[in-house]
Scaffold this active site. Structure first.
Site, PDB file in Angstrom:
ATOM      1  N   LYS A 152       0.834  -1.206   0.000  1.00 50.10           N
ATOM      2  CA  LYS A 152       0.000   0.000   0.000  1.00 50.10           C
ATOM      3  C   LYS A 152       0.868   1.255   0.000  1.00 50.10           C
ATOM      4  CE  LYS A 152      -1.314   2.123   3.614  1.00 50.10           C
ATOM      5  NZ  LYS A 152      -1.908   2.810   4.783  1.00 50.10           N
ATOM      6  N   ASN A 153       1.922   1.247   0.819  1.00 44.22           N
ATOM      7  CA  ASN A 153       2.761   2.430   0.957  1.00 44.22           C
ATOM      8  C   ASN A 153       3.603   2.708  -0.284  1.00 44.22           C
ATOM      9  OD1 ASN A 153       1.778   2.903   3.504  1.00 44.22           O
ATOM     10  ND2 ASN A 153       3.496   1.931   4.561  1.00 44.22           N
ATOM     11  N   ARG A 195      -3.895  10.243   5.094  1.00 44.61           N
ATOM     12  CA  ARG A 195      -2.800  11.197   5.084  1.00 44.61           C
ATOM     13  C   ARG A 195      -2.040  11.207   3.768  1.00 44.61           C
ATOM     14  NH1 ARG A 195       0.286  14.295   7.973  1.00 44.61           N
ATOM     15  NH2 ARG A 195       2.484  14.464   7.440  1.00 44.61           N
ATOM     16  N   CYS A 228      -4.588   7.986  10.236  1.00 40.81           N
ATOM     17  CA  CYS A 228      -4.545   7.425  11.581  1.00 40.81           C
ATOM     18  C   CYS A 228      -4.142   8.475  12.607  1.00 40.81           C
ATOM     19  CB  CYS A 228      -3.538   6.271  11.637  1.00 40.81           C
ATOM     20  SG  CYS A 228      -4.080   4.759  10.840  1.00 40.81           S
ATOM     21  N   ARG A 276       2.429  14.344  12.861  1.00 42.81           N
ATOM     22  CA  ARG A 276       2.954  14.089  11.529  1.00 42.81           C
ATOM     23  C   ARG A 276       2.789  15.314  10.620  1.00 42.81           C
ATOM     24  NH1 ARG A 276       0.958   8.328   9.495  1.00 42.81           N
ATOM     25  NH2 ARG A 276      -1.106   9.141   9.928  1.00 42.81           N
ATOM     26  N   PRO A 277       3.413  16.439  10.956  1.00 47.23           N
ATOM     27  CA  PRO A 277       3.208  17.671  10.188  1.00 47.23           C
ATOM     28  C   PRO A 277       3.786  17.554   8.783  1.00 47.23           C
ATOM     29  CG  PRO A 277       4.998  17.952  11.753  1.00 47.23           C
ATOM     30  CD  PRO A 277       4.363  16.628  12.059  1.00 47.23           C
ATOM     31  N   VAL A 278       3.282  18.419   7.892  1.00 45.12           N
ATOM     32  CA  VAL A 278       3.744  18.412   6.495  1.00 45.12           C
ATOM     33  C   VAL A 278       4.728  19.548   6.239  1.00 45.12           C
ATOM     34  CG1 VAL A 278       1.673  17.277   5.639  1.00 45.12           C
ATOM     35  CG2 VAL A 278       1.731  19.782   5.792  1.00 45.12           C
ATOM     36  N   ASP A 279       5.359  20.043   7.292  1.00 43.58           N
ATOM     37  CA  ASP A 279       6.244  21.191   7.115  1.00 43.58           C
ATOM     38  C   ASP A 279       7.411  20.894   6.180  1.00 43.58           C
ATOM     39  OD1 ASP A 279       7.107  19.426   9.114  1.00 43.58           O
ATOM     40  OD2 ASP A 279       8.291  20.957  10.140  1.00 43.58           O
ATOM     41  N   ASP A 294       6.092   0.747  11.509  1.00 44.49           N
ATOM     42  CA  ASP A 294       4.852   0.079  11.115  1.00 44.49           C
ATOM     43  C   ASP A 294       4.794  -1.381  11.553  1.00 44.49           C
ATOM     44  OD1 ASP A 294       3.716   2.300  10.015  1.00 44.49           O
ATOM     45  OD2 ASP A 294       4.082   1.761   7.930  1.00 44.49           O
ATOM     46  N   ILE A 351       9.650   7.290  16.038  1.00 45.26           N
ATOM     47  CA  ILE A 351       9.127   7.918  14.824  1.00 45.26           C
ATOM     48  C   ILE A 351       7.851   8.709  15.115  1.00 45.26           C
ATOM     49  CG2 ILE A 351       8.442   7.524  12.433  1.00 45.26           C
ATOM     50  CD1 ILE A 351      11.310   6.647  13.046  1.00 45.26           C
ATOM     51  N   ARG A 358      -7.950  -0.579   5.700  1.00 40.58           N
ATOM     52  CA  ARG A 358      -7.134   0.442   5.040  1.00 40.58           C
ATOM     53  C   ARG A 358      -5.794  -0.113   4.579  1.00 40.58           C
ATOM     54  NH1 ARG A 358      -5.284   4.360   8.377  1.00 40.58           N
ATOM     55  NH2 ARG A 358      -4.496   5.324   6.493  1.00 40.58           N
TER      56      ARG A 358
END
Length: 449
Positions: free
Chosen positions: A43-44, A121, A145, A150-153, A335, A357, A427
């Site tokens: 999936k990833n 996400r 989740c 988990r910022p997108v900066d 994971d 993480i 998912r």
């Protein structure tokens, strides 16, 4: 040819991706697993590969795409952007995944709306391709989740270094590069898989050379880079932490097979271990799970590389307690942390598990405790003292990997375990109850509502 909601239905055979809200998984534990598991595509890997279809007006054909709710969500999001999505059943002899043909001949809309992005996400991965090809993108801040901020900066700062202007307004990221992106050297202050993927795709259409320093090295990124190369991108350093991209004016179509899921590989290896069983994992790539093999080897689990993959044998014995710390690849994957914790709950001795993480990734601990696990949390570390036997109980999944850890605990427990909020499981794990049942597990899905 199908688009939008029709794509979602096609993937899940008429089921709503959120149907799992009402479903339950019921497990009668105590049966060692034995048999063969044919692993699915990752999936990833599939999600960024699907987003890469936005980079070209030619068809991108992906084989071995897993049938998952997140794939359905990404299909619907791409359809929103104008991508024509053609779905065909895959070859069950390989890995049972689907074949997707994605054609973005014309981008109809550069907005990724909240109603779709909130579900997953990975939706933020359309940001880089849209800005690179169209000069503009408006993408809702992502969901998924609840395992930390988990910022997108890093995604945004990287795009700014490529020349984009970024505004945050009303919960949306608005990125503009009306004159196109320009190559740059981007040094990531910390390893980020998503940011590496987003910027790698954006750099493929940027003018000049882009260098990504301290890039993530996960196999899924190597898979994306291989696909982009097949589309005509020029990328050096694949598999390393320094990727150099020579931007092209345009990319073409390609056909690419999604890499086998290393997280599913590790999950089924630990499912064999927690039940004292033996499984052959068809399609497993040992090089992608070396850290897991090392740790489980220390716990007393035997591995044998085969012509078709990997054999895992627990020999009918309880595992030994082993310490582990999650790290970016090639370290032990975050994971697999929840699954490893479930395994250590029945180990001989104690285990210290440190999560580096994501800050909120111990939410499965109270549910494991309901089954008799002995776990104490100290900040980012969990001390697990193994018990001889878990006991079945009603439990609730809090996120994707937590859900499969509770399934594993149920496989090993005495009595019946009922897992609620199965939509998390849907998912990320394709037909998991069918695969486990085929190996001797007493597991079934109960449809409700």
């Amino acid at each position: 040819m199908t688009t939008g909601i029709a794509v979602q239905e096609g993937f899940l055979e008429g089921e709503d991706p959120e149907r799992g809200l009402m479903d339950k998984i019921v497990i009668e534990g105590g049966r060692p697993l034995s048999g063969v598991v044919r692993l699915s595509g990752a999936k990833n890997a599939a999600l960024p590969l699907m987003a890469a279809s936005l980079l070209t007006d030619q068809p991108l054909v992906l084989d071995g795409v897993p049938r998952l709710a997140d794939i359905a969500t990404m299909s619907a999001l791409l359809a929103q952007h104008g991508v024509a999505v053609d779905h065909q059943p895959g070859d069950p002899v390989t890995n049972g995944g689907a074949r997707l043909s994605l054609t973005a001949a014309r981008i109809a809309d550069t907005t990724a709306p909240y109603d779709l992005v909130r579900k997953m996400r990975a939706s933020v991965l359309v940001l880089g391709p849209l800005v690179a090809r169209c000069g503009e993108a408006r993408v809702s801040l992502p969901g998924g989740c609840a395992i930390g901020a988990r910022p997108v900066d890093l995604h945004l700062s990287g795009l700014e270094q490529l020349g984009a202007t970024i505004d945050l307004d009303g919960g949306y990221i608005h990125a503009r590069a009306p004159h196109g992106l320009k190559g740059a050297t981007i040094v990531f202050p910390k390893v980020s898989v998503g940011a590496t993927e987003n910027l790698l795709m954006a750099a493929a259409l940027a003018e000049g050379e882009t260098v990504l320093v301290n890039a993530a090295r996960e196999p899924e990124i190597g898979d994306l880079a291989a696909c982009l190369t097949a589309m005509g991108a020029r990328i050096e350093g694949i598999g390393s932490d320094r990727l150099t991209v020579q931007g092209r004016p345009a990319l073409g179509g390609a056909t690419h097979r999604v890499v086998v899921d290393r997280i599913e590989t590790g999950t089924f290896a630990m499912a064999a271990a927690i039940t004292g069983g033996k499984l052959e994992l068809i399609g497993a790539r040992p090089a992608h799970v070396e850290a897991m093999i090392t740790v489980l080897g220390e716990a007393g689990i035997a591995f044998q590389e085969t012509e078709d993959g990997l054999t895992v044998d627990a020999g009918g014995a309880r595992p030994l307690g082993v310490d582990v710390m999650t790290e970016p690849f090639p370290g032990f994957p975050t994971d697999l942390q929840a699954q490893f914790m479930a395994l250590m709950c029945v180990a001989e001795g104690a285990s210290m598990i440190t999560e580096t993480i994501f800050e909120n990734r111990f939410m499965h601990v109270p549910e494991l405790a309901r089954m008799g696990a002995n776990i104490n949390i100290h900040g980012h570390t969990a001390l697990v003292r193994g018990v001889p036997q878990l006991t079945g109980a009603p439990v609730m999944a809090t996120d994707l990997r937590a859900s499969i850890s509770l399934v594993m605990a149920g496989l090993a427990a005495r009595g019946e375990t009922v897992l609620n909020r199965v939509y998390h499981l849907d998912r990320g794990y394709e037909r998991v109850e069918e695969k486990l049942a085929a190996c001797g597990a007493a597991i079934r899905r109960v449809r409700e509502g």
